[in-house]
Structures are given as C-alpha cells and as structure tokens.
Scaffold this motif. Structure first.
Motif, PDB file in Angstrom:
ATOM      1  N   LYS A   1       0.846  -1.189   0.000  1.00  0.00           N
ATOM      2  CA  LYS A   1       0.000   0.000   0.000  1.00  0.00           C
ATOM      3  C   LYS A   1       0.883   1.241   0.000  1.00  0.00           C
ATOM      4  N   ILE A   2       0.325   2.341  -0.457  1.00  0.00           N
ATOM      5  CA  ILE A   2       1.060   3.605  -0.502  1.00  0.00           C
ATOM      6  C   ILE A   2       0.661   4.444   0.701  1.00  0.00           C
TER       7      ILE A   2
ATOM      8  N   ASN B   1      -5.784   0.355  -2.011  1.00  0.00           N
ATOM      9  CA  ASN B   1      -5.205  -0.238  -3.220  1.00  0.00           C
ATOM     10  C   ASN B   1      -3.770  -0.663  -2.971  1.00  0.00           C
ATOM     11  N   THR B   2      -3.338  -1.683  -3.671  1.00  0.00           N
ATOM     12  CA  THR B   2      -1.959  -2.144  -3.568  1.00  0.00           C
ATOM     13  C   THR B   2      -1.277  -2.093  -4.926  1.00  0.00           C
ATOM     14  N   LEU B   3       0.030  -1.986  -4.894  1.00  0.00           N
ATOM     15  CA  LEU B   3       0.813  -1.990  -6.124  1.00  0.00           C
ATOM     16  C   LEU B   3       1.170  -3.412  -6.521  1.00  0.00           C
TER      17      LEU B   3
ATOM     18  N   VAL C   1       2.507   6.939  -9.453  1.00  0.00           N
ATOM     19  CA  VAL C   1       2.052   7.286  -8.107  1.00  0.00           C
ATOM     20  C   VAL C   1       2.090   8.809  -7.957  1.00  0.00           C
ATOM     21  N   THR C   2       0.971   9.384  -7.552  1.00  0.00           N
ATOM     22  CA  THR C   2       0.870  10.825  -7.355  1.00  0.00           C
ATOM     23  C   THR C   2       0.300  11.096  -5.973  1.00  0.00           C
TER      24      THR C   2
ATOM     25  N   ALA D   1      -7.026   6.911  -5.376  1.00  0.00           N
ATOM     26  CA  ALA D   1      -7.133   5.623  -4.703  1.00  0.00           C
ATOM     27  C   ALA D   1      -8.267   5.633  -3.688  1.00  0.00           C
ATOM     28  N   SER D   2      -8.661   4.444  -3.263  1.00  0.00           N
ATOM     29  CA  SER D   2      -9.502   4.320  -2.075  1.00  0.00           C
ATOM     30  C   SER D   2      -8.562   4.227  -0.879  1.00  0.00           C
TER      31      SER D   2
END
Length: 211
Positions: free
Chosen positions: A89-90, A108-110, A118-119, A138-139
């Motif tokens: 996750k971010i 969300n996961t990468l 990614v922003t 993202a959620s």
C-alpha cells in the motif's frame, strides 16, 4: 523547479521506461544502499501545497517499507514521507505536525514488476494527503487530516529511494520521471495510465506517422 538530484552509492541508469513519449531512461535502485539526494534548496523547503509524482516499478515486497520521497530527519521526524509499505500500500505522511500528523494510506496495492504512476497531493486548505494510482484517486484505508502547525523541514535533504538521513528504507526497483510541484494539481492534470504522461504535462500527441 529544475533541481538536479545526485545519484549516490550506485543507482544505475537503465532503458526500461514506462513511456515512449516522455522518457528514455529510468534509474535502478538495488534495495541495499542506493539513493538520490536533492539537497536542501530553498525552493523545496517548507512547501505548503504540493504534488509529488513518480513512476515506479517494484522488484520486491518491502519487509518494512520502501521510501519514494523522504524529507524527514534521522529519526523520521520533521518532514514528508511517501512510501510503499509491507502490504504494497502507498502511505503519505508529514511527520511532526504540532498536534496530529496528516497521514493517508491506500486500500489499493501496487503490483510487482509493473510500471505504476504514483501521485501524492498535500492540500494546505484541508491539511490532507490524497493519493492517485495511474491517474485515478485511490480508495483509502485511512485518511487523517493534520492538526496544528506544520514542521520546519528546511534542514532536511530531500531524498529519493531511501530515508537518507536515517540511512534506511532503501527502494528496490526502478524509478522514472520524478516531479514535484508547489501546488495542488487538479484531477484533470493527473494522467491516466493509457497516456503514460506525468501529472502536469501537456497531452501526448500520440504515435507519429512518418511522411
């Protein structure tokens, strides 16, 4: 801003890139000691509104986390951190607000071995971080607004690919097209994955047919 980073302890330039229109090279980090430092130029210090943009291609899952951007000190305080956690996750956080740190974690996961845009955007009006993946917001599993006064980060160098002041959290994979804006980019300026363009750039002209 036109700031140039310094490759430190071995990042390698590669031809593996996410975009045929906006990039021809990426930087490979080994997850051991590689990083890029931008130093402490005044135009990167104590930004209020900010947008951070980076293309990433993960080679492995972090045991703790991989730093993308980091402007914190040797104990992880007094500055921003954007990282990928052990669940892929971010997370975006500004450490050491006087009362509550603004912190956002995606649901969300990468994916590994896949180029992903990614922003992360910090809005000083709401004191919240928002995060987009491939141009789509993202959620979130958590989104906490900051409370109090933001820290002074002017003594901390901005690092890419590691928590450089603490010499840890080294990124393993490829990074490309790093961008920092001193403003909140609108949704329309954050590109979708099909365009392969970074936030804030003009629309791609598409493939060109020779005459």
């Amino acid at each position: 801003y036109g700031n140039n980073g310094t490759l430190t302890l071995g990042p390698v330039i590669t031809n593996d890139v996410p975009s045929r229109y906006f990039s021809t090279r990426s930087v490979s980090f080994d997850g051991v000691d590689d990083y890029v430092t931008f130093g402490t130029p005044s135009n990167l210090n104590n930004l209020t509104d900010k947008t951070l943009s980076v293309w990433v291609k993960l080679s492995s899952t972090p045991s703790v986390n991989y730093r993308l951007f980091d402007k914190s000190d040797a104990v992880g305080a007094n500055g921003l951190k954007l990282y990928i956690d052990s669940n892929l996750k971010i997370v975006a956080v500004t450490a050491s607000f006087s009362t509550t740190d603004p912190t956002t974690t995606t649901s969300n996961t990468l994916s590994l071995n896949t180029w992903t845009l990614v922003t992360a955007i910090f809005n000083s009006s709401t004191l919240k971080w928002s995060i987009s993946i491939n141009g789509i917001e993202a959620s979130y599993s958590s989104q906490v607004a900051g409370v109090g006064t933001a820290p002074n980060d002017s003594a901390n160098a901005l690092g890419l690919g590691a928590a450089i002041a603490a010499n840890t959290r080294y990124f393993n994979g490829l990074i490309d097209d790093v961008r920092i804006y001193n403003r909140v980019l609108p949704a329309a300026a954050i590109r979708d994955p099909e365009s392969k363009a970074p936030p804030g750039s003009p629309p791609s002209p598409g493939p060109q047919t020779p005459p």
